[in-house]
Write a protein that holds these residues in place. Structure first.
Motif, PDB file in Angstrom:
ATOM      1  N   ALA A  91      72.634  41.166  39.035  1.00 16.30           N
ATOM      2  CA  ALA A  91      71.853  41.173  40.271  1.00 16.30           C
ATOM      3  C   ALA A  91      70.927  39.967  40.388  1.00 16.30           C
ATOM      4  N   ILE A  92      70.703  39.232  39.289  1.00 13.06           N
ATOM      5  CA  ILE A  92      69.730  38.136  39.296  1.00 13.06           C
ATOM      6  C   ILE A  92      70.452  36.799  39.344  1.00 13.06           C
ATOM      7  N   THR A  93      70.017  35.933  40.259  1.00 14.96           N
ATOM      8  CA  THR A  93      70.511  34.554  40.322  1.00 14.96           C
ATOM      9  C   THR A  93      69.310  33.621  40.406  1.00 14.96           C
ATOM     10  N   MET A  94      69.462  32.459  39.809  1.00 11.45           N
ATOM     11  CA  MET A  94      68.364  31.492  39.861  1.00 11.45           C
ATOM     12  C   MET A  94      68.900  30.073  39.783  1.00 11.45           C
ATOM     13  N   THR A  95      68.079  29.161  40.273  1.00  6.62           N
ATOM     14  CA  THR A  95      68.374  27.737  40.198  1.00  6.62           C
ATOM     15  C   THR A  95      67.165  27.055  39.578  1.00  6.62           C
ATOM     16  N   ALA A  96      67.410  26.277  38.551  1.00  2.24           N
ATOM     17  CA  ALA A  96      66.314  25.587  37.859  1.00  2.24           C
ATOM     18  C   ALA A  96      66.050  24.228  38.502  1.00  2.24           C
ATOM     19  N   ALA A  97      64.806  23.793  38.396  1.00  2.38           N
ATOM     20  CA  ALA A  97      64.407  22.476  38.898  1.00  2.38           C
ATOM     21  C   ALA A  97      63.372  21.901  37.951  1.00  2.38           C
ATOM     22  N   GLU A  98      63.213  20.575  38.011  1.00  4.86           N
ATOM     23  CA  GLU A  98      62.221  19.887  37.195  1.00  4.86           C
ATOM     24  C   GLU A  98      60.897  19.801  37.948  1.00  4.86           C
ATOM     25  N   ALA A 113      61.901  27.860  38.109  1.00  2.00           N
ATOM     26  CA  ALA A 113      62.933  28.419  38.978  1.00  2.00           C
ATOM     27  C   ALA A 113      62.614  28.059  40.426  1.00  2.00           C
ATOM     28  N   SER A 114      63.376  27.134  40.985  1.00  3.89           N
ATOM     29  CA  SER A 114      63.145  26.785  42.386  1.00  3.89           C
ATOM     30  C   SER A 114      63.666  27.895  43.293  1.00  3.89           C
ATOM     31  N   ILE A 115      64.755  28.532  42.874  1.00  8.02           N
ATOM     32  CA  ILE A 115      65.284  29.698  43.590  1.00  8.02           C
ATOM     33  C   ILE A 115      65.418  30.820  42.571  1.00  8.02           C
ATOM     34  N   TYR A 116      64.841  31.963  42.870  1.00 12.70           N
ATOM     35  CA  TYR A 116      64.949  33.139  42.014  1.00 12.70           C
ATOM     36  C   TYR A 116      65.178  34.320  42.936  1.00 12.70           C
TER      37      TYR A 116
END
Length: 184
Positions: A91-98, A113-116
């Protein structure tokens, strides 16, 4: 041959015919059902006039998720992805960012996490994400998930998950000793 709970071997010849076809277990289950049905007919079903009176819940009840902030107001999540890997319902998705130099006051680590997002329709509220998080960033609170009218609004992003700076959520009673030590 049949093994019992004490690891003693019992042959099928020692079981009665009723036990072999599970009649005692069936009658026991039907008795419980009948007891509740009679009680509801005589007394009426238990009624809780919600929202004036909440239905009692267990102490360990798990509700809506929250992404915690540290003492300085920065997000704890470092987008390691362990919560997403541990989630059995995926159920969890995320996109990492610097993190940039300007965002130093917003995030604890160089990565964030830019998108969580958590799909609340898929979530089974098991608490595995909470246990997997090494930074004690995600918790399941005792709050109810809001009622929505369309499926898209059940995908909670950071706007609904990250706690507000002026509205902190106290989760100290729900933390394990391991989580309390990880925060320090």
């Amino acid at each position: 041959m049949k093994l019992t709970n004490r690891s003693k071997v019992v042959s099928n010849k020692e079981m009665t015919l009723a036990e072999k076809i599970y009649l005692p277990a069936i009658f026991k289950g039907m008795g419980i059902t009948l007891k509740h049905a009679v009680r509801n007919i005589v007394k009426g079903p238990p009624i809780y006039p919600y929202p004036e009176v909440d239905k009692p819940r267990a102490e360990i009840w798990r509700g809506q998720h929250v992404l915690k902030r540290d003492e300085e107001g920065r997000e704890r999540c470092t987008a390691c992805g362990l919560c997403a890997v541990a989630c059995p319902a995926e159920a969890i998705t995320m996109t990492a960012a610097e993190r940039t130099k300007d965002e130093k006051d917003l995030y604890r680590e160089e990565k964030y996490a830019s998108i969580y997002e958590i799909n609340m329709l898929r979530c089974i509220f098991c608490g595995m994400c909470e246990e997997a998080c090494p930074k004690s960033a995600i918790y399941l609170t005792d709050r109810l998930v809001d009622v929505e009218t369309n499926r898209g609004s059940f995908i909670y992003g950071k706007d609904k998950l990250v706690e507000k700076i002026n509205e902190r959520i106290d989760i100290t009673t729900r933390q394990s000793e391991k989580q309390k030590n990880a925060v320090k």
